[in-house]
Structure formats: structure tokens, C-alpha cells
Design a protein around this motif. Structure first.
Motif, PDB file in Angstrom:
ATOM      1  N   ILE A   1       0.838  -1.185   0.000  1.00  0.00           N
ATOM      2  CA  ILE A   1       0.000   0.000   0.000  1.00  0.00           C
ATOM      3  C   ILE A   1       0.878   1.241   0.000  1.00  0.00           C
ATOM      4  N   ARG A   2       0.231   2.360  -0.272  1.00  0.00           N
ATOM      5  CA  ARG A   2       0.986   3.609  -0.318  1.00  0.00           C
ATOM      6  C   ARG A   2       0.965   4.252   1.057  1.00  0.00           C
ATOM      7  N   THR A   3       2.144   4.590   1.556  1.00  0.00           N
ATOM      8  CA  THR A   3       2.252   5.258   2.853  1.00  0.00           C
ATOM      9  C   THR A   3       3.218   6.430   2.720  1.00  0.00           C
ATOM     10  N   HIS A   4       3.576   7.016   3.859  1.00  0.00           N
ATOM     11  CA  HIS A   4       4.502   8.142   3.845  1.00  0.00           C
ATOM     12  C   HIS A   4       5.937   7.696   3.578  1.00  0.00           C
ATOM     13  N   GLU A   5       6.229   6.426   3.716  1.00  0.00           N
ATOM     14  CA  GLU A   5       7.621   5.974   3.627  1.00  0.00           C
ATOM     15  C   GLU A   5       8.072   5.905   2.176  1.00  0.00           C
TER      16      GLU A   5
ATOM     17  N   TYR B   1      11.021   2.629   0.056  1.00  0.00           N
ATOM     18  CA  TYR B   1      10.679   1.547  -0.880  1.00  0.00           C
ATOM     19  C   TYR B   1       9.455   2.005  -1.666  1.00  0.00           C
TER      20      TYR B   1
ATOM     21  N   THR C   1       4.494  -0.095   0.874  1.00  0.00           N
ATOM     22  CA  THR C   1       4.662  -0.752   2.170  1.00  0.00           C
ATOM     23  C   THR C   1       3.858  -2.043   2.144  1.00  0.00           C
ATOM     24  N   LEU C   2       4.557  -3.177   2.186  1.00  0.00           N
ATOM     25  CA  LEU C   2       3.862  -4.458   2.145  1.00  0.00           C
ATOM     26  C   LEU C   2       3.137  -4.653   3.468  1.00  0.00           C
TER      27      LEU C   2
ATOM     28  N   PRO D   1       9.024  -3.957  -2.562  1.00  0.00           N
ATOM     29  CA  PRO D   1      10.435  -3.598  -2.419  1.00  0.00           C
ATOM     30  C   PRO D   1      10.988  -2.974  -3.694  1.00  0.00           C
TER      31      PRO D   1
ATOM     32  N   ARG E   1      13.150  -4.179  -5.419  1.00  0.00           N
ATOM     33  CA  ARG E   1      14.568  -4.556  -5.495  1.00  0.00           C
ATOM     34  C   ARG E   1      14.685  -6.017  -5.162  1.00  0.00           C
TER      35      ARG E   1
ATOM     36  N   ASP F   1      16.935  -7.917  -3.968  1.00  0.00           N
ATOM     37  CA  ASP F   1      17.574  -8.417  -2.748  1.00  0.00           C
ATOM     38  C   ASP F   1      16.646  -8.325  -1.528  1.00  0.00           C
ATOM     39  N   TRP F   2      15.514  -7.640  -1.657  1.00  0.00           N
ATOM     40  CA  TRP F   2      14.565  -7.596  -0.553  1.00  0.00           C
ATOM     41  C   TRP F   2      13.350  -8.489  -0.828  1.00  0.00           C
TER      42      TRP F   2
ATOM     43  N   MET G   1      10.759 -10.623   1.915  1.00  0.00           N
ATOM     44  CA  MET G   1       9.318 -10.449   1.994  1.00  0.00           C
ATOM     45  C   MET G   1       8.561 -11.728   1.631  1.00  0.00           C
TER      46      MET G   1
END
Lengths: 346, 346, 346, 346
Positions: free
Chosen positions: A240-244, A247, A250-251, A275, A277, A279-280, A284
Motif C-alpha cells: 500500500i501507499r504510505t509516507h515511507e 521503498y 509498504t507491504l 520492495p 529490489r 535483494d529484498w 518479503m
């Protein structure tokens, strides 16, 4: 619907609200507490909501009590979890469905190579996009019908059921010819004509949660599909979309147990897009399996560095075997086994 | 695209990245700072992104420099703001467009009554929905073609241009016959086939921002319309989804000056859906006008308490006059005048 | 800091920006691309930011290049992960730290019973709150010094190091007497005087991420502690605030691999507060372990149904053994072993 | 608290929940609908919440009915809005309080020059920071006591009441000597010891909403101050954190009418920090005034380009007069007049 009155609401205001509820064909049930009065409006949620009682004299706020979805609800199956077959693989209720393949179908050789690799590694189904929704109109939009033909060929080669996305209701006939599972992307989660259209096909539907959709909205979207008679719906959490901004998304893995409580439908996780990416992605994937997901849909590419689309997040085909093995061992601790063709289970 | 290398990146890693950039047909421009090295990759953003350099050895992160939209950008018109005519009304660049009408077309008498009221109150255009995207498949989905006919009649009665929503590309021909402005709802902001379809019509397009869309994504969606040759696009802020649950959405008025800087297109605000309550709609309407919006699209109903859809947030027709007067006076302080038919401007 | 100029920026505007950068004591490095010019401002990030270049003539936007944290960064230890001892237990870099105990210290018997249970179940440390930050001033605020004494007794009984929260710098001396690890709660993540205060103690610090903090802000908060000379900081993900209201917070497990890349500090997950319900806590605990967390801090209660605070989310002491066993087996797949006293490792 | 039972809850489960509610000293009121049963638990919200009924057998979910704040609620003053005096200026209920001044007190000459300019331009109070909470420990943290002395001097020169921030309870005595209004910043909104401390002073308190605080949490924080006997609290909206990164924060102007309905306390808006750019600050100032705010707290600097902190977002002193004039004219349309000293009103 519960209508919570303000502590200072007058008797006349309480009576007026009760009257409006009854005039709308619902019944009003008044409970007087020491500090305030609550009116239970029994009837259709939509009906009560449309009365405009929010902000009416004496009304403090409204609280919906009944869930707005029915066919998708856990109650609809009396708490029993759905399990169904897709291309001879069992999905849901103890099975772990490992869907793998390229983001986009790009070439014949690449598609067939990845299909063989993931089949050998124990994947349950093959994913691959022929029609791609792209943020930019200047980006590659997929191979279209040519892509569908390559997926067909991959299915013939490996026997893996095909998961592919539909973005335009006008293409539904072409997609139905090839797809065992029609994917509805996050951006189309509330494209209601499209949902109804796939609800009228006999293909299973993998429905991705929108970027800012609540779980309730995801289940309402599933309801559009179920309402047309199609019972094989897979819910998919993909971030989902968050402030962070460290990445892409946000899973939201808490969605797994929460959806499994609210609904009988299987819950799949896409560990690739959040992610962004590779490598992440494994981190997950294992987390999703540990949290009790009913499956994963992951991107794999034979040569990720030259992928036309989303290469950076694809797992290299060369390491798929090891990856699948680790996912399986975590899924086992969470009480699930990777689903194989029904035939193979004998 | 700037590729920021890690402080500890080796010379070999720097050279490897530069080589991959050049192999992709872009040119690499290396800048060595005291603490780290930055590689400028000059070429298509999409191309560099697809190289998978995020996470590659020695790479810290990637920073896009060029904006991905072109036709929608302020640069495309060298900083001059767009102004165009819709049904003889000027829109944008100093004009304030007041679009008003019912959420949904429900009845002939109601629609015509509201149309006359808002016309008399100085509205620039009439809004009204014939096709409604509803969260629940069990809700009223609009009158469809019958609704379009009523809007046509309202237009004939008042001369007001019609703004109405399209949710299914297969209905585009019907909608084009009646609409002066085709509305694309928030849930369809990234429905790319639909965007391309309205881009091929000769009707203006009012494009609502998705619930979790960034301004850049809104402009990319506009780009899909513009790319097909349709230059008359109105951007619309209508509230985004946040953690706050005291209202339905958070109206993001900073989007007004920000979009006006990024793009030449007019920016309209929908003050009705975010509050979801009529007593807060005027407050948000005045705020939007004060913040410099190029217009407002507001819901008005002749009898809001009996509306089938979203009645609680509609302004009663009886108070539209006074409402419009206050909006106009604030818009004037922000340097805009409510747009009237071109003929009336003589 | 990279200063991206607008495509239409004039030579005079470019020169003016470069001059202002140099006047501020930084050096300006001009790169001219085909479409636009970028000026690299080499010097202190804060200094360049304070020039007010955002919005200056010809400037499009600013892009920070260097990370603002230093001691917390992965670069500071050249990519090697931190490992340190707390009460004879090793933390970080391959160790998995299982911190368990009641949310709040409520009674002597309960606290000692839980301490013995979690010690027997293999916990690494004991958590328990004596000072509680409560949303309501009318809620129980903790036992204070009496609570600290009970924690001391639990430590003497079991040997488990104590993790307890500090919310007021004026209580630091009391807390230091008992705590092996001082917890800073999410609401105090940016309480800078408090961070500096614990930075000056010789106790380890468990720093919880704020509800809407970015990873960068979490690392900047850690920097406040590290700057005072305290090197033993544990970062803690405990759920962020998003639009989803089906649970209290959204547990952001992608923060685990992301923080481990950005920083050398150990990353702990609190799986209790986000779900707010014990039946989802195990799911999130396993997910955190699978995603590669360096530990978990979980609430356990001897009689959760009668807990004064947050009982609904506590794991019953009676099932801790089985819970810990499952967490350990998943952590092992992710390459970590549950840390035991250094003595026990012999 | 309403406890909504699952449709399939058994009679035994219903009875068990009712018993637990009564055992906790609350009374249980059972309402049976056609589809489900709802149990009203009458008593303290905290008490019922701590029962751990969320997730208990047969329970679907819990719905709080009573608001957790009391002194801050609109009901506490029977719907009448608070108005109080600060340094001879009236605040709230029809008054518009224009607070202006530098972000940080940097120099004697600058502070006094800005103070004189804003006083001449009709500001109600002077703002200025002596203690600054900074994201980075390496940034300038304010002049401290020296800054307080300069604010004192500015007050003596202009008569303007002083608004200044407190970040550490240990500095409260120093701040009280100078401040007419003590500001609690967004990062400290849930720093409960600090809130209680300022609640025990006789100075008014301007309480900023946290970046991800709900309106309910803001009012609970105000309750901490009010509970100590301090009645003069000003609520302040200053932007929340969302997914949008085109500006620093999303200014949430719907909070104005919503807070004014929930609470009797005045609502102030900080239009400077969300945009972070001075050319957007005026737009947001006018929007706040139009939306019905009871005041604004804005940053003004005599030479913004050389400001040590947040210069880019400060309005230049030279244009304050014109700015204030426009804000006043919009506030007037929203039914408010800029408050001047009580003496000046004669």
C-alpha cells in the motif's frame, strides 16, 4: 447502522431521527444510556446512509454495524475456508500456491526458459503479462495478443496454469482463451465494469488490492466478481501507499490474518512490487509465508538486467530453485504445503 | 537520472555502472565529489530505470532528474497558463469555473429544477452523473442512457454545458453526444484504456486525482489524454486518503499552487466528497477559491434529504445563490472572476 | 545537494545560484545536460538547504545526495554489522534477541510469574513498563518507582536483563538503576532532550520508530543517542499509521532489510502493538523472524484477560514455550540463533 | 462501548461476554437484531477496552461510543465556543488571531526589526523560537536563554504578546518568564510530562497537531493540559504526513470545521511548514482564513535568504503589510475580525 445521538440531544431530535429512519422503510430501536442515546436502524446500510443523518440536528455520528459484503464474507461459508481447483492444482485452505514468472512477456525464448525453470523448481502456476498498465504513455505496453500466444505455448510446454492480467474489458475474449487465472491489477481494483466482466467468465480471478484500498473495499471489489457467479477469487496483497519513500510500497502483511478472518477466500501475496529490489524480495517472500499466506506471486526473469519492465525486482531464474525451497520450508512451519497438480498428489 | 554511488564504491564499480549506462544507449557523465561520486545518465528515464542499477554493486540510490510528463508540463507552454473555451465559457488563466449540480441524475423534475437554480445563481456548467461507480454492487448504479437524456434536456433548458462521468470505454459514444466535459473519476485515474479513449474524443476532460495518486501520477494520467491530441484537460483535486477518519478524505489544497507550478492546465477542486457533509462543504469551497483554484465542482440537490446517492453532502438548491455569491467574492480576492458565456462577456 | 535548474533557466539565473552557493561557503559544480543544468553544491546539507533556493528564479528542485546521519550509517562501520553485549547476551549480527514480558508491571506475583515463564521458555531479556505514556490522562500511568523495584526483583530471580521505558528525562537516574536497556517509545522518538539524556547513560537504548517517521528520521533520532557516545542502540519497528483501520497500525516489515542496509545497528520488531490482538501476534512474530529481524519484543501476560493495559494483545504465558519454539525455528531459516547468556554459549 | 457479536455467535457466547462486562463493573445491555446481536457496555471506555474482548469467542468487533475527552469537548461548554484574553487580545469565537514572527530568534537587530514590522502590520502576537527541536543533532538548536531575552525586549518594544516553544520540561521556569503563549510542537504533542507541566502554568498553550495524530488524539493531548486547570489552549493544524512528496506536509484544512464541531477551543493554522516555500504560504493563509480558522501563526523574516532556519518558507517582512491586509479581508468574509489589544478596541 447505529446512530449515536449527542449527549445534549433533545427528545424531539431523537424522535425526529427515529421517524426519518422508519420513513425510509427501516426500523428504529432506541437505547437510552446514562450519558447518551443510541438509535439502532435496522435495514439496508445504503438506505440509512443516504438519509443524510450525519450532521442532522442532535446526531453525533453514525456507526455501520453490518458488513457491506456478503458472498465474500467468512459468514457466507460459516467460517469454512474456500478451496478450489485451478488447472488441477488445489488452491486455498492449507495449500500454498507458488505463482512465478516474468513481469512481462518479452520474447519467446525468455518466456519458455523461465517457464521451464519455475516448473522444475516446483512452481504451481506461471505468471506473465501480455497487457501492461504503465504509468507513462511512452512506456512499453506489452506484446498483447502475441504475448498471449507465447503464454499458451509455455503452458503447453510445462503444463503450468497461466496467470495473466486483463486491463480492458474489450480484450476479455482473447484473454479467456489462454488464462486459467485472470489478474486484475491494483489500479483496476475499482474498475467495476471490468470486475463484472471477469465475474461472467469461467476463469479464476486474482484481484490485487488497490494502493489505498481498505480491506473492506477489497472485499467489496471481490463481491462484484462473486455476484456474477464466479466463485474462484484470490485476494492479493501487493503493498500500500504510505509516507515511507525508502521503498515503492509498504507491504501490509497484517492483511493476511485479517483477510482470512473476514473472508473465506484465499490470500496471496505479491512480494516483488513493494520492495522493487530483488535483494529484498526473498525477505518479503519468507515473511509472507511465515504470516500464513495461501500463496505468493513472484517475478522471475532469465536475465533480469536486460528486462524491459521491472527487471530490478525480478529474481534471477538461476536462483529460483533455492528460493522456492526456502519459501516451502517456511510455509511448512505455518502449516501449508506447496500445491502440485492433483495428479501428482496421488 | 543521477546515479549516486556509495562513498566506499570502488573505481571498478564506478566504471561498471558507467559502462552499463552507455551500453543501454545513454551517455554517462561522472562527477567526483569529496565524499562520493555521482554519475549522470543522460537519456530516456525509462531506459535507465530498467537497467536494474538500484541495488547494483557500489550504487547507493538513483535520483530521477527530468520530469516524466511532457505535454502536461508548465515547460511545454513556456510557463503560460492554458485557457480554452467549453460551450462558450472560458476556462483557466484568471477565470473561475463554477460547476454545480446533482451527484446523480435521479428524476426529470429534480434535474431540471436544480439546473435552473444553478443557472440562475451564476453557475458556469451543470454536473450530473448518469453512470455511477459504486463501492457496492448492490447500490444504485445510475440511470444510464435515460440519465444522459435528462442532462441533454437540462442543457437545452438552461444553456449550461454538461459535465458527466464515463466509467466504461464501451459507453463513450453515448456520453460524447451529451457531454461537453467528460469526467474521469478518481477510481479510474489510472484506467489507461479509458484515458486514451477520451483523449480521442473532441470533448474536454475533467480528470480527478486518485485517492493515493501523487501529483506526478495525476499529470502522467493527463498525459495519456493529451497524447491522443485532446488539449482540453482540467485537473481535479477531490481529497486523498490519509490516516484521519474524522472525514471521508483529506482535501489537499496545497495541490492547487503546486499543480499550477508544475503544469499549464487549469486546477478544479471538488469540495463535496472529502467532507461528506454539507455543513463543511462551504468552508472547503471558500478555502479552494482563496487558495487560487481555477474552479469548483460542487454537488447541489433540490431535496438533499431524499437523494439516492450522496445526499448528505449536497448543498440545498435553496441556498445556492448565497453560496455562489460568497465563493465569487473570495475568488475575486484571489484574482479570478467566475466565467460566464463568452457572449455575456461582450 | 544537487540543485536541478528548470529547462528554461537563463545563464544569469544559473550564475546567480552558483554565486549564492559559494557565498555560503560551499563549492558549486555546474553540469550542463542537453535538456537542463544541474548544480552540485558541495558542503553542509543544512547550509545549502537554508539558502532558500527552493523556489528561487530558475530553480526547479533540490535533491539531497549525502545522508544526514553519520554514526548510524552502514558506511560508518564500513558495512560491518554492529554486535554488542547486553547483560551477557550478544545482540545483533546473527543473534536473535527474544525480549518478552508484560506491557505494564502491575503486580509482584504476576511480574515474577511471567519472568520465570519467559526465562524458562528461552527469552533473552525481560520487558515491562513502570512508566506508561497513555493517550488519555484518565488512564493508569504505571506504577513508577514501585514498578522499577519489581523489575529489579524479577532480574534477581531470573538473571534476565531488563528492558523498560523512560518517558521523562527527570526520571533517568531511577531508570538507570534497574534497566539494562532503556526503551524510548514511538511517541518520544523525536523528543530530543530525552534522546540526548539516554545517550549520556551507559545503558543500551531500544528506540521505537514513530508512527509516521521515515527510516531516515529514525536513524537521525538514533544519531542523537550515538552522538553522546552511547553506541548500543537497537532500532525497533512497531507499526506505522496508514489509511487502514482494520488493525491499530500497519507493521512495516520491509523496514527490516532496508534499515539493515542503511545502518549497522540491530533491528528489532514489536509484533504486539500493530495487530492489537493476540491471535495475530504470532503471525507477525514469525513474519518478522522470517524477514531477517535481529529480534522481537513481545508482550506476554500470565492472565491477559485481567491485564490493566493492552491485555488483548498479550500472549498468554501458558503458550509462550510453544510460541518461542516456532519463532526460533523460523529465525533459524533466516540465519539467526536466539541469543543466550554468553556463559551459556560455552 | 458497543460490542458487535458475530452473526453466528451462540447464546452461550453472548452470555459469556455480558458476564465479563458486568464482572468489570460495567452494565451490559443486550440488543438482538434480525442478523446479529449488539451488547452495549455502559461504563468506562478504558475499562471495557482492557477486557480483551476484541477477538474473544463470538465477538466481531468493538465500537467506542463515548468520546474519550471531556474538558476539551464541545459538550463541556454546551456548544458555546471558548473566548479568552491573552495579553489584552481576545482569542476565539469571532476573533482572528494573527501571530507572526521569525521561526528562530537569531539576532537582536533582526528580531526587533521583524517585531516592529509585524506590529505595524496589525499582527496580534509575536512568534519566535529560542529552543528549536531539530531533526539533526548537528543543526543549530536555538539561542536558548539569550533568545528568550531578545523576545522579552521585542515585547517591551512593541507590546505584542510572545508565543515561544518549550521542548524540555526542565526549561519551563525560564520560558514562563517571557512567554504569554507556550508552544508545544508537533513532535511533542504526545509528550505527556511536558503537557502536564504547561498545564500547571498560568500561560496559554498553543498545541500543534502531531504529523500523524488524529483529531481525537489532538483533543486528548489538549485534555492533558486542561486537566491541570489551564483553560487557555489553542489547537493548531500544521500539516500531516501523507504519501504526497511534492510538499513537506499536507495541510489538512478540513480539520478546522471538524475541530470546531468537536471542541470549544480556538483553532489556529500554521500555513508555513506544510508548503515549506514562501510562494505557497500566502495561498494557504488565505485558504485557512476562508475555511473559518480562528487565527494563523506565520513565519516572517527580515531577510529570509540569510535565515539560519526555515528561511525558504518565511514571508519577507517587506511584504507583510500587504499579506496581512489580504488575510484580513478573507477572514472578514468568513465572519472574523483580526483581534487587536482590548484597549485598541475602545
Amino acid at each position: 447502522m447505529m446512530i449515536v445521538m449527542k449527549p445534549e440531544a433533545s427528545e424531539a431530535e431523537i424522535a425526529a431521527v427515529a421517524e426519518r429512519v422508519e420513513a425510509a422503510g427501516c426500523s428504529a430501536h432506541i437505547s437510552r444510556g446514562r450519558q447518551l442515546t443510541v438509535i439502532g436502524a435496522i435495514g439496508e446500510r445504503e438506505r440509512v446512509q443516504s438519509l443524510g443523518l450525519d450532521g442532522a440536528p442532535g446526531v453525533d455520528h453514525l456507526v455501520p454495524i453490518l458488513k457491506p459484503y456478503k458472498l465474500a464474507s467468512a459468514q457466507f461459508r460459516a467460517g469454512e475456508r474456500s478451496q478450489f481447483e485451478i488447472g488441477e492444482r488445489l488452491v486455498g485452505d492449507g495449500q500454498f500456491t507458488l505463482i512465478a514468472g516474468p513481469c512481462t512477456v518479452e520474447s519467446r525464448s525468455g518466456t519458455l526458459a523461465v517457464a521451464e525453470t519455475v516448473a522444475a523448481g516446483g512452481a504451481s502456476m506461471l505468471r506473465g503479462g501480455a497487457y501492461k498498465p504503465r504509468t507513462s504513455p511512452y512506456s512499453f505496453q506489452g506484446l498483447g495478443q502475441e504475448g498471449l500466444r507465447l503464454l499458451q505455448e509455455a503452458n503447453e510446454l510445462t503444463g503450468l496454469p497461466i496467470v495473466t492480467e486483463l486491463i480492458d474489458a474489450r480484450d476479455v475474449e482473447d484473454v479467456v482463451e489462454v488464462a486459467d487465472v485472470i489478474q486484475i491489477g491494483a489500479r483496476n481494483m475499482q474498475n467495476y465494469p471490468l470486475l463484472s466482466e471477469v465475474g461472467r467468465t469461467d476463469r479464476a480471478v486474482l484481484l490485487k488490492r488497490g494502493l489505498s484500498a481498505t480491506l473492506e473495499e477489497l472485499l467489496m471489489a471481490a463481491e462484484y466478481v462473486l455476484k456474477e457467479g464466479n466463485e474462484r477469487v484470490l485476494l492479493c496483497e501487493r503493498g500500500i501507499r504510505t509516507h515511507e519513500s525508502a521503498y515503492r510500497f509498504t507491504l501490509d502483511l497484517l492483511a493476511i490474518p485479517a483477510l482470512q478472518e473476514l473472508s473465506h477466500l484465499p490470500v496471496i501475496v505479491d512480494p516483488s512490487h513493494a520492495p522493487g529490489r530483488r535483494d529484498w524480495v526473498e525477505s518479503m517472500s519468507l515473511a509472507a509465508a511465515a504470516a500464513g499466506a495461501d500463496g505468493i506471486i513472484v517475478e522471475v526473469h532469465d536475465d533480469p538486467d536486460s528486462a524491459v519492465c521491472d527487471g530490478p525486482q525480478a529474481i534471477p531464474a538461476a536462483s529460483f530453485d533455492e528460493y522456492a525451497e526456502r519459501v516451502r520450508s517456511v510455509a511448512a512451519i505455518a502449516g501449508r504445503e506447496v500445491s502440485a497438480p492433483a495428479g501428482m498428489l496421488v
